[in-house]
Design a protein around this motif. Structure first.
Motif, PDB file in Angstrom:
ATOM      1  N   ASN A 151     -10.265  -3.318   0.582  1.00  0.00           N
ATOM      2  CA  ASN A 151      -9.272  -2.253   0.633  1.00  0.00           C
ATOM      3  C   ASN A 151      -9.346  -1.361  -0.608  1.00  0.00           C
TER       4      ASN A 151
ATOM      5  N   LEU B  30      -8.590   1.058   4.364  1.00  0.00           N
ATOM      6  CA  LEU B  30      -8.014  -0.263   4.584  1.00  0.00           C
ATOM      7  C   LEU B  30      -8.779  -0.924   5.723  1.00  0.00           C
TER       8      LEU B  30
ATOM      9  N   TYR C 133       0.840  -1.198   0.000  1.00  0.00           N
ATOM     10  CA  TYR C 133       0.000   0.000   0.000  1.00  0.00           C
ATOM     11  C   TYR C 133       0.876   1.250   0.000  1.00  0.00           C
TER      12      TYR C 133
END
Ligand SMILES: [Ca+2]
Ligand SMILES: [Ca+2]
Length: 151
Positions: free
Chosen positions: A105, A110, A88
């Protein structure tokens, strides 16, 4: 004629040098990846429904001038419940909300994928660490009078 040109070039070089210095100072002075907000007592009765679990979250903000990969970074509470970030990247100027429950996500959201609450309703500490274990930030609260903490 030649003299004028030399002066112009010199002035130009000085201007370039000034431009080169300023952004460096700005980067050093402003911007970090930090804990922004902890919403620890999700709205309403704590039923452990997925919606209620996702009403509990931590927000992390990136105020630097570049995107930062959080891959392998960890978010833990005082009793060492640990969330490890996957692949990420938090964009420059962006905020990501890390929810406690399950979900899909996205760039801005998230999900820890838990079936129980992480952030205690009275007091707790959130700690953000890099993949190498170095501490980036932490944020503590100790109050049942409000439901969230601005870090
Ligand atoms: Ca609640
Ligand atoms: Ca906790």
């Amino acid at each position: 004629m030649l003299r004028t040109r030399i002066l112009t070039v010199t002035a130009g070089a000085a201007a370039l040098a000034a431009v080169a210095v300023v952004p460096t100072q700005a980067q050093a002075a402003s911007g970090s990846v930090h804990l922004y907000k902890i919403y620890y007592d999700s709205p309403g009765t704590d039923t452990r429904s997925n919606a209620s679990l996702n009403g509990e979250y931590v927000q992390i903000r990136n105020t630097t001038s570049r995107a930062v990969s959080l891959k392998g970074w960890t978010l833990t509470d005082a009793s060492n419940h640990r969330y490890v970030f996957g692949n990420y990247t938090l964009g420059k100027g962006a905020t990501v909300t890390v929810h406690t429950g399950k979900g899909r996500n996205s760039a801005a959201h998230l999900y820890q994928g838990r079936a129980a609450y992480v952030w205690n309703n009275d007091k707790d500490t959130a700690t953000l660490k890099k993949a190498n274990g170095s501490r980036v930030d932490s944020c503590s609260y100790n109050s049942t009078r409000v439901d969230y903490k601005m870090c």
